[in-house]
Design a protein around this motif. Sequence first.
Motif, short mmCIF file in Angstrom:
data_model
loop_
_atom_site.label_atom_id
_atom_site.label_comp_id
_atom_site.label_asym_id
_atom_site.label_seq_id
_atom_site.Cartn_x
_atom_site.Cartn_y
_atom_site.Cartn_z
N THR A 3 15.71 -1.32 5.62
CA THR A 3 16.23 -1.98 4.42
C THR A 3 15.06 -2.30 3.50
O THR A 3 13.96 -2.58 3.98
N HIS A 4 15.29 -2.24 2.21
CA HIS A 4 14.22 -2.50 1.24
C HIS A 4 14.02 -3.99 1.01
O HIS A 4 13.06 -4.38 0.38
N PHE A 5 14.92 -4.81 1.50
CA PHE A 5 14.79 -6.25 1.31
C PHE A 5 14.51 -6.92 2.65
O PHE A 5 15.23 -6.72 3.62
N LYS A 6 13.45 -7.67 2.69
CA LYS A 6 13.04 -8.39 3.89
C LYS A 6 13.10 -9.89 3.58
O LYS A 6 13.08 -10.29 2.43
N SER A 7 13.16 -10.69 4.62
CA SER A 7 13.14 -12.14 4.42
C SER A 7 12.30 -12.79 5.51
O SER A 7 12.09 -12.23 6.58
N TYR A 8 11.82 -13.98 5.20
CA TYR A 8 11.08 -14.76 6.17
C TYR A 8 11.36 -16.24 5.92
O TYR A 8 11.88 -16.62 4.88
N TYR A 9 11.04 -17.06 6.91
CA TYR A 9 11.35 -18.48 6.86
C TYR A 9 10.03 -19.26 6.94
O TYR A 9 9.46 -19.41 8.02
N PRO A 10 9.54 -19.74 5.79
CA PRO A 10 8.26 -20.45 5.80
C PRO A 10 8.38 -21.84 6.44
O PRO A 10 9.47 -22.41 6.53
N TYR A 11 7.27 -22.34 6.87
CA TYR A 11 7.23 -23.68 7.46
C TYR A 11 7.54 -24.72 6.40
O TYR A 11 7.01 -24.67 5.29
N ALA A 12 8.39 -25.68 6.72
CA ALA A 12 8.71 -26.79 5.82
C ALA A 12 8.25 -28.07 6.49
O ALA A 12 8.76 -28.47 7.54
#
Length: 76
Positions: A3-12
């Motif tokens: 897929t051309h779209f990736k996601s990640y979850y940064p530290y909060a």
Amino acid sequence: MNTHFKSYYPYASPFDPCQPVTEKTYSTPPHLYMSFQPPNLPQFSPLEALKAGTLWKDFYDPWYNSFEKAKRGGEI
């Protein structure tokens, strides 16, 4: 399947005074998933190629930002 779209979850941090952004997304260009350029790829016309930024249709990436994607209803 890539897929051309990736996601990640940064530290909060719990001490951050602002509302955290829980998920960030980014787009990867299509040429990263081709190991070589096959012969006879479909091409844009010269005017369309100038607008798209590439001559070959398989290498075109519309590159919407997250606000445009929301306005378009998630159309990719």
